[in-house]
Scaffold this motif. Structure first.
Motif, PDB file in Angstrom:
ATOM      1  N   MET A  11       0.839  -1.192   0.000  1.00  0.00           N
ATOM      2  CA  MET A  11       0.000   0.000   0.000  1.00  0.00           C
ATOM      3  C   MET A  11       0.878   1.247   0.000  1.00  0.00           C
ATOM      4  SD  MET A  11      -2.950   1.641   0.264  1.00  0.00           S
ATOM      5  CE  MET A  11      -4.191   0.475   0.813  1.00  0.00           C
ATOM      6  N   PRO A  12       0.735   2.136  -0.994  1.00  0.00           N
ATOM      7  CA  PRO A  12       1.515   3.371  -1.002  1.00  0.00           C
ATOM      8  C   PRO A  12       1.131   4.273   0.160  1.00  0.00           C
ATOM      9  CG  PRO A  12      -0.200   3.418  -2.677  1.00  0.00           C
ATOM     10  CD  PRO A  12      -0.179   2.022  -2.135  1.00  0.00           C
ATOM     11  N   THR A  13       1.990   5.207   0.503  1.00  0.00           N
ATOM     12  CA  THR A  13       1.701   6.143   1.585  1.00  0.00           C
ATOM     13  C   THR A  13       1.716   7.561   1.055  1.00  0.00           C
ATOM     14  OG1 THR A  13       4.043   6.216   2.212  1.00  0.00           O
ATOM     15  CG2 THR A  13       2.642   4.643   3.368  1.00  0.00           C
ATOM     16  N   LEU A  14       0.929   8.411   1.696  1.00  0.00           N
ATOM     17  CA  LEU A  14       0.794   9.806   1.285  1.00  0.00           C
ATOM     18  C   LEU A  14       0.922  10.691   2.513  1.00  0.00           C
ATOM     19  CD1 LEU A  14       0.079  11.962  -0.882  1.00  0.00           C
ATOM     20  CD2 LEU A  14      -2.337  11.518  -0.353  1.00  0.00           C
ATOM     21  N   VAL A  15       1.793  11.679   2.419  1.00  0.00           N
ATOM     22  CA  VAL A  15       1.986  12.632   3.505  1.00  0.00           C
ATOM     23  C   VAL A  15       1.774  14.035   2.954  1.00  0.00           C
ATOM     24  CG1 VAL A  15       3.638  13.649   5.118  1.00  0.00           C
ATOM     25  CG2 VAL A  15       3.578  11.168   4.785  1.00  0.00           C
ATOM     26  N   VAL A  16       0.876  14.775   3.563  1.00  0.00           N
ATOM     27  CA  VAL A  16       0.628  16.161   3.189  1.00  0.00           C
ATOM     28  C   VAL A  16       1.497  17.061   4.055  1.00  0.00           C
ATOM     29  CG1 VAL A  16      -1.073  18.026   3.117  1.00  0.00           C
ATOM     30  CG2 VAL A  16      -1.707  15.715   2.410  1.00  0.00           C
ATOM     31  N   CYS A  17       2.130  18.005   3.408  1.00  0.00           N
ATOM     32  CA  CYS A  17       2.986  18.957   4.115  1.00  0.00           C
ATOM     33  C   CYS A  17       2.222  20.266   4.240  1.00  0.00           C
ATOM     34  CB  CYS A  17       4.285  19.151   3.347  1.00  0.00           C
ATOM     35  SG  CYS A  17       5.535  20.076   4.229  1.00  0.00           S
ATOM     36  N   ALA A  18       1.545  20.439   5.361  1.00  0.00           N
ATOM     37  CA  ALA A  18       0.782  21.660   5.575  1.00  0.00           C
ATOM     38  C   ALA A  18       1.727  22.843   5.714  1.00  0.00           C
ATOM     39  CB  ALA A  18      -0.078  21.514   6.823  1.00  0.00           C
TER      40      ALA A  18
END
Length: 296
Positions: A1-8
């Motif tokens: 499963m790929p991962t996603l990180v948002v950089c606020a």
């Protein structure tokens, strides 16, 4: 499963900066984000080999350089660094075993064109496993030369073309790759209209001419390859003279050996160029790739 990180708040100096792991299927950009509607943004892809990120700092430096060329606000490299680390760590923890090759793609756009968030850049990191490239690294790849459609060093004469920036406007690069696949080949080397070697759609070109290893000069408007820099260190340690300079198509055709190199696939020898078979130096290639993997 790929991962996603948002950089606020991904802009340097902007308060509230944090890296947040989110569902990879979650919407994180609006339909008016300039990165989507215009390709108005930049990106970098960090290779992750045997669980270790490679050349992270050169990638971050190049991200900032590309952003500057697009007149984007300076990205918060510390926040981007944290986001990349979180994405990679989360990916590896989700897998039953450490994959030989993975990647972390960091994206930084100009943000929405309209609405309350207009002009506020979007930043995120996407990490996933990369297919096995052992065959390409050992047996080599079949390549064709394709014209890029502009003369050598056009970037200095027309900086608005953004030659040398790693922008999201990769439609031409991807079209070149589709054309190559339709020919039954593996990759392309892009050339200028006046007979100089540029780069591959997603890799840097290295050429052996006797005891010299040459890559086209970045001053000609090319990306300064991160894996290429590490490869130069390995070649230098093996007694080769390494140089950045203008490289003609005629020199490419007369080369002893030719490679493509990038952060994810590392050093790939070219076994076929424009239908002509080339010699693959398996021992040298394996040795340099071993150095790249060891360097981290």
């Amino acid at each position: 499963m790929p991962t996603l990180v948002v950089c606020a708040a991904p802009v340097a100096g902007m308060p509230g900066c944090r890296a947040e792991l989110v569902d990879p299927d979650a919407p994180i950009a609006t339909a008016t984000d300039a990165g989507l509607t215009r390709g108005d943004g930049v990106f970098e892809t960090v290779g992750v080999h045997d669980g270790r990120m490679h050349d992270l700092e050169p990638h971050l430096e190049r991200l900032a350089q590309s952003a500057s060329m697009l007149d984007l606000p300076a990205p918060d490299l510390g926040a981007m660094r944290d986001a990349i680390a979180l994405a990679v760590r989360s990916l590896l923890e989700s897998l039953p075993a450490t994959p030989p090759t993975a990647l972390a793609k960091v994206v930084y756009t100009r943000g929405p064109e309209h609405g309350p968030q207009a002009g506020r850049p979007t930043g995120y990191v996407y990490a996933d496993v990369f297919p096995d490239v052992t065959r390409q690294r050992t047996e080599g790849v079949a390549v064709v030369t394709l014209t890029r459609g502009y003369p050598h060093a056009i970037g200095a004469k027309a900086p608005w073309l953004l030659v040398g920036a790693k922008t999201l406007s990769y439609a031409v690069n991807m079209a070149a790759e589709r054309h190559v696949k339709a020919l039954g080949l593996d990759d392309a080397i892009l050339t200028s209209t006046d007979g100089y070697v540029l780069e591959a759609p997603r890799a840097t070109v290295l050429v052996r001419l006797g005891d010299e290893i040459v890559t086209p000069a970045a001053e000609g408007g090319l990306l300064h390859g991160t894996a290429q820099r590490a490869a130069f260190e390995s070649f230098t340690a093996r007694g080769f003279a390494c140089s950045y300079r203008d490289l003609t198509v005629a020199e490419l055709e007369a080369a002893d050996h030719v490679w493509l190199t990038d952060s994810v696939q590392l050093l790939r020898p070219i076994r076929e160029l424009d239908g002509r078979m080339l010699v693959v130096d398996r021992g040298l290639t394996d040795g340099v790739n071993a150095d790249l993997l060891a360097a981290g």
